[in-house]
Design an enzyme around this catalytic site. Structure first.
Site, mmCIF file in Angstrom:
data_model
loop_
_atom_site.group_PDB
_atom_site.id
_atom_site.type_symbol
_atom_site.label_atom_id
_atom_site.label_comp_id
_atom_site.label_asym_id
_atom_site.label_seq_id
_atom_site.Cartn_x
_atom_site.Cartn_y
_atom_site.Cartn_z
ATOM 1 N N ASP A 105 0.782 -1.249 0.000
ATOM 2 C CA ASP A 105 0.000 0.000 0.000
ATOM 3 C C ASP A 105 0.808 1.290 0.000
ATOM 4 O O ASP A 105 0.234 2.378 -0.063
ATOM 5 C CB ASP A 105 -0.981 -0.005 1.191
ATOM 6 C CG ASP A 105 -0.281 -0.138 2.540
ATOM 7 O OD1 ASP A 105 0.882 0.297 2.671
ATOM 8 O OD2 ASP A 105 -0.907 -0.671 3.475
ATOM 9 N N HIS A 120 6.320 -7.951 -1.113
ATOM 10 C CA HIS A 120 5.233 -8.316 -2.038
ATOM 11 C C HIS A 120 4.964 -7.241 -3.092
ATOM 12 O O HIS A 120 3.909 -7.242 -3.718
ATOM 13 C CB HIS A 120 3.946 -8.636 -1.253
ATOM 14 C CG HIS A 120 4.075 -9.886 -0.425
ATOM 15 N ND1 HIS A 120 3.250 -10.195 0.627
ATOM 16 C CD2 HIS A 120 4.959 -10.913 -0.508
ATOM 17 C CE1 HIS A 120 3.606 -11.361 1.151
ATOM 18 N NE2 HIS A 120 4.650 -11.810 0.489
ATOM 19 N N CYS A 131 8.074 -6.868 -22.370
ATOM 20 C CA CYS A 131 9.403 -6.238 -22.451
ATOM 21 C C CYS A 131 9.922 -5.789 -21.094
ATOM 22 O O CYS A 131 11.040 -5.314 -20.985
ATOM 23 C CB CYS A 131 9.388 -5.079 -23.440
ATOM 24 S SG CYS A 131 8.524 -3.610 -22.819
ATOM 25 N N CYS A 148 1.391 -1.689 -22.899
ATOM 26 C CA CYS A 148 2.721 -1.120 -23.074
ATOM 27 C C CYS A 148 2.875 -0.619 -24.521
ATOM 28 O O CYS A 148 2.134 -1.054 -25.412
ATOM 29 C CB CYS A 148 3.738 -2.221 -22.787
ATOM 30 S SG CYS A 148 5.450 -1.720 -22.951
ATOM 31 N N ASN A 213 0.206 -6.836 18.071
ATOM 32 C CA ASN A 213 -0.964 -7.339 17.348
ATOM 33 C C ASN A 213 -2.189 -7.181 18.239
ATOM 34 O O ASN A 213 -2.051 -7.121 19.462
ATOM 35 C CB ASN A 213 -0.755 -8.828 16.976
ATOM 36 C CG ASN A 213 -1.630 -9.265 15.819
ATOM 37 O OD1 ASN A 213 -2.859 -9.180 15.874
ATOM 38 N ND2 ASN A 213 -1.006 -9.750 14.750
ATOM 39 N N GLU A 215 -4.328 -9.445 18.571
ATOM 40 C CA GLU A 215 -4.648 -10.744 19.163
ATOM 41 C C GLU A 215 -3.465 -11.702 19.037
ATOM 42 O O GLU A 215 -2.494 -11.414 18.329
ATOM 43 C CB GLU A 215 -5.888 -11.348 18.498
ATOM 44 C CG GLU A 215 -5.699 -11.562 17.006
ATOM 45 C CD GLU A 215 -6.970 -11.996 16.298
ATOM 46 O OE1 GLU A 215 -8.063 -11.729 16.814
ATOM 47 O OE2 GLU A 215 -6.840 -12.600 15.222
HETATM 48 P P1 OAD Z 1 -3.419 -10.826 7.623
HETATM 49 O O1 OAD Z 1 -4.713 -10.277 7.147
HETATM 50 O O2 OAD Z 1 -3.182 -12.281 7.509
HETATM 51 O O3 OAD Z 1 -3.205 -10.467 9.157
HETATM 52 C C1 OAD Z 1 -3.426 -9.190 9.693
HETATM 53 C C2 OAD Z 1 -2.997 -9.223 11.150
HETATM 54 O O4 OAD Z 1 -3.096 -7.919 11.677
HETATM 55 C C3 OAD Z 1 -3.832 -10.129 12.047
HETATM 56 O O5 OAD Z 1 -2.984 -10.922 12.860
HETATM 57 C C4 OAD Z 1 -4.649 -9.144 12.903
HETATM 58 O O6 OAD Z 1 -4.908 -9.646 14.210
HETATM 59 C C5 OAD Z 1 -3.690 -7.965 12.960
HETATM 60 N N1 OAD Z 1 -4.301 -6.645 13.177
HETATM 61 C C6 OAD Z 1 -5.489 -6.164 12.702
HETATM 62 N N2 OAD Z 1 -5.671 -4.885 13.069
HETATM 63 C C7 OAD Z 1 -4.565 -4.521 13.773
HETATM 64 C C8 OAD Z 1 -4.129 -3.305 14.423
HETATM 65 N N3 OAD Z 1 -4.871 -2.198 14.404
HETATM 66 N N4 OAD Z 1 -2.941 -3.313 15.066
HETATM 67 C C9 OAD Z 1 -2.171 -4.434 15.101
HETATM 68 N N5 OAD Z 1 -2.520 -5.602 14.509
HETATM 69 C C10 OAD Z 1 -3.693 -5.648 13.860
HETATM 70 O O7 OAD Z 1 -2.265 -9.976 6.893
HETATM 71 P P2 OAD Z 1 -0.731 -10.357 6.630
HETATM 72 O O8 OAD Z 1 -0.156 -11.129 7.767
HETATM 73 O O9 OAD Z 1 -0.076 -9.091 6.237
HETATM 74 O O10 OAD Z 1 0.158 -11.596 0.439
HETATM 75 O O11 OAD Z 1 -0.860 -11.285 5.364
HETATM 76 C C11 OAD Z 1 0.296 -11.735 4.742
HETATM 77 C C12 OAD Z 1 0.094 -11.855 3.253
HETATM 78 O O12 OAD Z 1 -1.077 -12.638 2.995
HETATM 79 C C13 OAD Z 1 -0.208 -10.554 2.539
HETATM 80 O O13 OAD Z 1 0.958 -9.780 2.256
HETATM 81 C C14 OAD Z 1 -0.854 -11.021 1.273
HETATM 82 C C15 OAD Z 1 -1.784 -12.082 1.851
HETATM 83 O O14 OAD Z 1 -2.096 -13.128 1.015
HETATM 84 C C16 OAD Z 1 0.078 -11.464 -0.905
HETATM 85 O O15 OAD Z 1 -0.832 -10.877 -1.450
HETATM 86 C C17 OAD Z 1 1.207 -12.103 -1.641
#
Ligand code: OAD
Length: 242
Positions: A105, A120, A131, A148, A213, A215
């Protein structure tokens, strides 16, 4: 929220020479960007294999392109939150601080972080599948399709399911993790590999692991300290206290 930071964690942070922040979708949740898993997660509503892979793009480039344009519009309306900002502050005030993110993002950069390893990719960048010409945010459309100059299709510069991570970025992130004294694991379930290996590379090289986190996660049992709360509240408190 009043956070209790134990003496050991304070001491480790005060003495640390090298910090890495490993971040996931949860760090951007307070900015209004949905996470992937959990209650409102993107993957509860859409099947990743239908949109986030190369074959889906070849089969229906318009659909996949429009989905990414839609996500980008949502992201553009969002602002970096206090978690992204405190990380950028720490990075700009200390020497060896790296950000390794799974997020596409661009919010770490918008908050002012300079050294960001985007495992990612980044939704702001695009490239031609034929290309390999790189495009920023401005991609020419022909009949609604991103094309392109060479006639090839242009795709978002993000890692899709079944694809390798960008090797140079991963190698740099791995090196930062190996050299880190403290690794913060912020807002990630830590279950998507190879990105999640960063956690265990740091651990095996003796880093002190701090999870932030809302949780408990798969990672919680492997860390030295978990802070349960919102990243935008917890991280500023930690750095205010030390
Ligand atoms: P997830 O959606 O799996 O996990 C998000 C985590 O953030 C969870 O453990 C939530 O508990 C926590 N969370 C939510 N709100 C929060 C807050 N305000 N403060 C702290 N923690 C919070 O996302 P990722 O672990 O990033 O990959 O997922 C990993 C990858 O899976 C992504 O990069 C994406 C996805 O498939 C690709 O697209 C290749």
């Amino acid at each position: 929220m009043n956070l209790l930071i134990d003496d050991k964690t304070k001491q480790v942070l005060k003495n640390a020479n090298s910090l890495v922040f490993f971040t996931g979708a949860g760090i951007s949740a307070e900015s209004g960007i949905p996470t992937f898993r959990g209650m409102d997660g993107i993957w509860n509503k859409l099947k990743p294999e239908e949109l986030a892979n190369f074959n889906a793009f070849l089969k229906n480039p318009k659909l996949v392109w429009e989905w990414y344009q839609h996500r980008k519009e949502i992201i553009h309306k969002c602002q970096p939150n206090s978690a992204h900002k405190i990380i950028a502050d720490v990075q700009n005030n200390f020497e060896k601080v790296s950000v390794v993110t799974q997020n596409i993002d661009n919010l770490h950069r918008r908050a002012g972080s300079k050294k960001v390893y985007e495992l990612h990719g980044n939704i702001e960048r695009n490239y031609c599948i034929d290309c390999k010409k790189e495009y920023g945010d401005n991609v020419p459309l022909k009949d609604g399709l991103p094309k392109c100059d060479c006639g090839g299709l242009v795709r978002p510069d993000v890692v899709w399911f079944g694809e390798y991570l960008p090797q140079d970025v991963y190698t740099s992130a791995e090196k930062a993790a190996e050299e880190s004294d403290v690794l913060f694991i912020v807002g990630t379930t830590g279950i998507v590999y190879p990105a999640a290996s960063i956690i265990y590379i740091a651990k095996n090289n003796g880093a002190y692991l701090i999870e932030v986190n809302i949780e408990e996660t798969e990672v919680s049992k492997s860390v030295n300290k978990s802070f349960f709360g919102k990243a935008g509240e917890v991280l500023p408190q930690i750095f205010n206290e030390i």
